[in-house]
Design a protein around this motif. Sequence first.
Motif, PDB file in Angstrom:
ATOM      1  N   LEU A 135     -16.275 -16.622  15.461  1.00 50.14           N
ATOM      2  CA  LEU A 135     -15.087 -15.903  15.909  1.00 50.14           C
ATOM      3  C   LEU A 135     -15.379 -14.412  15.941  1.00 50.14           C
ATOM      4  O   LEU A 135     -16.064 -13.882  15.056  1.00 50.14           O
ATOM      5  N   GLY A 136     -14.840 -13.715  16.932  1.00 48.40           N
ATOM      6  CA  GLY A 136     -15.201 -12.322  17.165  1.00 48.40           C
ATOM      7  C   GLY A 136     -14.322 -11.283  16.479  1.00 48.40           C
ATOM      8  O   GLY A 136     -14.251 -10.154  16.953  1.00 48.40           O
ATOM      9  N   HIS A 137     -13.670 -11.626  15.372  1.00 52.30           N
ATOM     10  CA  HIS A 137     -12.829 -10.646  14.689  1.00 52.30           C
ATOM     11  C   HIS A 137     -13.675  -9.504  14.135  1.00 52.30           C
ATOM     12  O   HIS A 137     -14.698  -9.735  13.492  1.00 52.30           O
ATOM     13  N   THR A 138     -13.201  -8.291  14.356  1.00 50.67           N
ATOM     14  CA  THR A 138     -13.932  -7.098  13.939  1.00 50.67           C
ATOM     15  C   THR A 138     -13.282  -6.440  12.716  1.00 50.67           C
ATOM     16  O   THR A 138     -12.246  -6.897  12.227  1.00 50.67           O
ATOM     17  N   ARG A 139     -13.897  -5.365  12.266  1.00 52.13           N
ATOM     18  CA  ARG A 139     -13.340  -4.596  11.149  1.00 52.13           C
ATOM     19  C   ARG A 139     -11.952  -4.067  11.484  1.00 52.13           C
ATOM     20  O   ARG A 139     -11.077  -3.988  10.614  1.00 52.13           O
ATOM     21  N   ASP A 140     -11.725  -3.725  12.748  1.00 55.54           N
ATOM     22  CA  ASP A 140     -10.409  -3.254  13.169  1.00 55.54           C
ATOM     23  C   ASP A 140      -9.367  -4.364  13.024  1.00 55.54           C
ATOM     24  O   ASP A 140      -8.237  -4.119  12.568  1.00 55.54           O
ATOM     25  N   ASP A 141      -9.739  -5.581  13.417  1.00 56.99           N
ATOM     26  CA  ASP A 141      -8.838  -6.724  13.253  1.00 56.99           C
ATOM     27  C   ASP A 141      -8.522  -6.960  11.775  1.00 56.99           C
ATOM     28  O   ASP A 141      -7.388  -7.286  11.410  1.00 56.99           O
ATOM     29  N   GLN A 142      -9.540  -6.788  10.943  1.00 56.03           N
ATOM     30  CA  GLN A 142      -9.340  -6.964   9.508  1.00 56.03           C
ATOM     31  C   GLN A 142      -8.343  -5.949   8.967  1.00 56.03           C
ATOM     32  O   GLN A 142      -7.446  -6.295   8.173  1.00 56.03           O
ATOM     33  N   ALA A 143      -8.472  -4.696   9.386  1.00 55.76           N
ATOM     34  CA  ALA A 143      -7.547  -3.657   8.946  1.00 55.76           C
ATOM     35  C   ALA A 143      -6.115  -3.985   9.366  1.00 55.76           C
ATOM     36  O   ALA A 143      -5.162  -3.820   8.587  1.00 55.76           O
ATOM     37  N   GLU A 144      -5.958  -4.459  10.583  1.00 61.58           N
ATOM     38  CA  GLU A 144      -4.628  -4.839  11.074  1.00 61.58           C
ATOM     39  C   GLU A 144      -4.050  -5.977  10.246  1.00 61.58           C
ATOM     40  O   GLU A 144      -2.862  -5.973   9.907  1.00 61.58           O
ATOM     41  N   THR A 145      -4.895  -6.946   9.911  1.00 63.20           N
ATOM     42  CA  THR A 145      -4.438  -8.095   9.137  1.00 63.20           C
ATOM     43  C   THR A 145      -3.973  -7.672   7.749  1.00 63.20           C
ATOM     44  O   THR A 145      -2.968  -8.175   7.233  1.00 63.20           O
ATOM     45  N   VAL A 146      -4.706  -6.737   7.136  1.00 61.80           N
ATOM     46  CA  VAL A 146      -4.321  -6.242   5.811  1.00 61.80           C
ATOM     47  C   VAL A 146      -2.965  -5.543   5.874  1.00 61.80           C
ATOM     48  O   VAL A 146      -2.094  -5.768   5.032  1.00 61.80           O
ATOM     49  N   LEU A 147      -2.765  -4.715   6.877  1.00 61.96           N
ATOM     50  CA  LEU A 147      -1.492  -4.007   7.003  1.00 61.96           C
ATOM     51  C   LEU A 147      -0.344  -4.971   7.270  1.00 61.96           C
ATOM     52  O   LEU A 147       0.763  -4.785   6.741  1.00 61.96           O
ATOM     53  N   LEU A 148      -0.578  -5.991   8.072  1.00 60.77           N
ATOM     54  CA  LEU A 148       0.465  -6.985   8.325  1.00 60.77           C
ATOM     55  C   LEU A 148       0.818  -7.727   7.042  1.00 60.77           C
ATOM     56  O   LEU A 148       1.993  -8.003   6.773  1.00 60.77           O
ATOM     57  N   GLY A 149      -0.190  -8.042   6.235  1.00 63.37           N
ATOM     58  CA  GLY A 149       0.072  -8.691   4.950  1.00 63.37           C
ATOM     59  C   GLY A 149       0.836  -7.782   4.019  1.00 63.37           C
ATOM     60  O   GLY A 149       1.749  -8.212   3.295  1.00 63.37           O
ATOM     61  N   LEU A 150       0.495  -6.503   4.026  1.00 60.14           N
ATOM     62  CA  LEU A 150       1.197  -5.533   3.191  1.00 60.14           C
ATOM     63  C   LEU A 150       2.663  -5.432   3.597  1.00 60.14           C
ATOM     64  O   LEU A 150       3.559  -5.377   2.754  1.00 60.14           O
ATOM     65  N   ALA A 151       2.913  -5.448   4.900  1.00 61.28           N
ATOM     66  CA  ALA A 151       4.291  -5.352   5.395  1.00 61.28           C
ATOM     67  C   ALA A 151       5.114  -6.571   5.002  1.00 61.28           C
ATOM     68  O   ALA A 151       6.319  -6.468   4.771  1.00 61.28           O
ATOM     69  N   ARG A 152       4.468  -7.727   4.922  1.00 57.87           N
ATOM     70  CA  ARG A 152       5.180  -8.947   4.539  1.00 57.87           C
ATOM     71  C   ARG A 152       5.409  -9.033   3.042  1.00 57.87           C
ATOM     72  O   ARG A 152       6.226  -9.824   2.579  1.00 57.87           O
ATOM     73  N   GLY A 153       4.670  -8.222   2.270  1.00 54.66           N
ATOM     74  CA  GLY A 153       4.803  -8.306   0.819  1.00 54.66           C
ATOM     75  C   GLY A 153       4.336  -9.643   0.280  1.00 54.66           C
ATOM     76  O   GLY A 153       4.953 -10.216  -0.614  1.00 54.66           O
ATOM     77  N   SER A 154       3.229 -10.136   0.817  1.00 57.62           N
ATOM     78  CA  SER A 154       2.820 -11.516   0.537  1.00 57.62           C
ATOM     79  C   SER A 154       1.812 -11.655  -0.599  1.00 57.62           C
ATOM     80  O   SER A 154       1.324 -12.738  -0.850  1.00 57.62           O
ATOM     81  N   GLY A 155       1.436 -10.558  -1.258  1.00 59.02           N
ATOM     82  CA  GLY A 155       0.562 -10.673  -2.410  1.00 59.02           C
ATOM     83  C   GLY A 155      -0.909 -10.460  -2.100  1.00 59.02           C
ATOM     84  O   GLY A 155      -1.313 -10.190  -0.973  1.00 59.02           O
ATOM     85  N   THR A 156      -1.728 -10.626  -3.155  1.00 65.70           N
ATOM     86  CA  THR A 156      -3.146 -10.306  -3.082  1.00 65.70           C
ATOM     87  C   THR A 156      -3.877 -11.142  -2.044  1.00 65.70           C
ATOM     88  O   THR A 156      -4.735 -10.638  -1.318  1.00 65.70           O
ATOM     89  N   ARG A 157      -3.558 -12.418  -1.962  1.00 65.82           N
ATOM     90  CA  ARG A 157      -4.256 -13.275  -1.010  1.00 65.82           C
ATOM     91  C   ARG A 157      -4.024 -12.809   0.413  1.00 65.82           C
ATOM     92  O   ARG A 157      -4.934 -12.808   1.239  1.00 65.82           O
TER      93      ARG A 157
END
Length: 346
Positions: A135-157
């Motif tokens: 799969l071609g996910h990049t570091r930029d995609d990873q950063a976006e995913t972290v921010l989306l998780g932070l916005a959801r308040g979904s915890g460490t995982r």
Amino acid sequence: MGPHPAVAAIRLAVRRVLHDVLNDHPQGEPPSGPLVLVACSGGADSMALASALAFEAPKLDIRAGGITIDHGLQPGSGLRAAEVATRLQALRLDPVEAVAVSVGRHGGPEAAARDARYAALDAAAERHGAAAILLGHTRDDQAETVLLGLARGSGTRSLSGMAAVSGTGGRYRRPFLQLDRQTARKACLVQALPVWDDPHNTDPAYTRSRLRHEGLPALEKSLGKGVIEALARTAQLSRDDADALDAWASDVEQTVRADGGDGLAALDTAKLYALPTAVRRRVLRRAAISAGSPPGSLFARHIEEVDRLITGWRGQGAINLPGRVEVRRRCGSLVIRRRDEAAAEH
């Protein structure tokens, strides 16, 4: 003269992953080397990935193929999928397949498209006997995913973002998580690889698109360059912590089992109370999922409600979880089961 630095970077990333695949799936006598597929949308990230796979796989006696998914969400999507398949064949990938999927509505358009895509990729891996899908996910995609998780308040995982290896048996591999999006695009440019830019990626109707084109640039403007790299590091640190806590929860899960009466499996509330909060809530989540609650619909707020049956017990009634799962405290134990089972008992 060697390849352009961007091309060298993507090839090195893929080479490392292919060596890992070989370690996990030792090859037999030629031509029985493992098959690795690349999931390709036709965008810069996945086209760069396909080109690197096509270059590196033959050197390791690995068979390389490609698959593109037609989500059917835009006019002409079937034609585009066929064009992408032709480009993959031009890279000498084999087998190559274009698969049309039907996207539902559960969880919103982005989640529904993702679920349909991964279901199709899983089926393709089984159909072709693939050892891995890149799969071609990049570091930029990873950063976006972290921010989306932070916005959801979904915890460490959730903050740990995407794993480099995931899926059944480590099927999915993400070689580019340490590379930025511009490196992949540059690799396509210098190799004259045709690229298709999905208009959904710039459509403000989609949360990730707004984050990519508005949120992250605003953060970099306010905090300076390096935000994306810092978020990617946060993902790895969070993943290490989450993995350790998950392992702890798995180890103690059996020790908190109890008899809920009438032969029902249950959890001992006194033993749960003695556990650290992060471990206890992981045990509760695992138990809820085992009882039939869908992982994708089970959020932190649900587990917090269940946790209050242990830490804030005041005689409250049953907690209803997604998937028709019910959690009830009874005689010092938590009984977690589907509501239809509870109804049958009465």
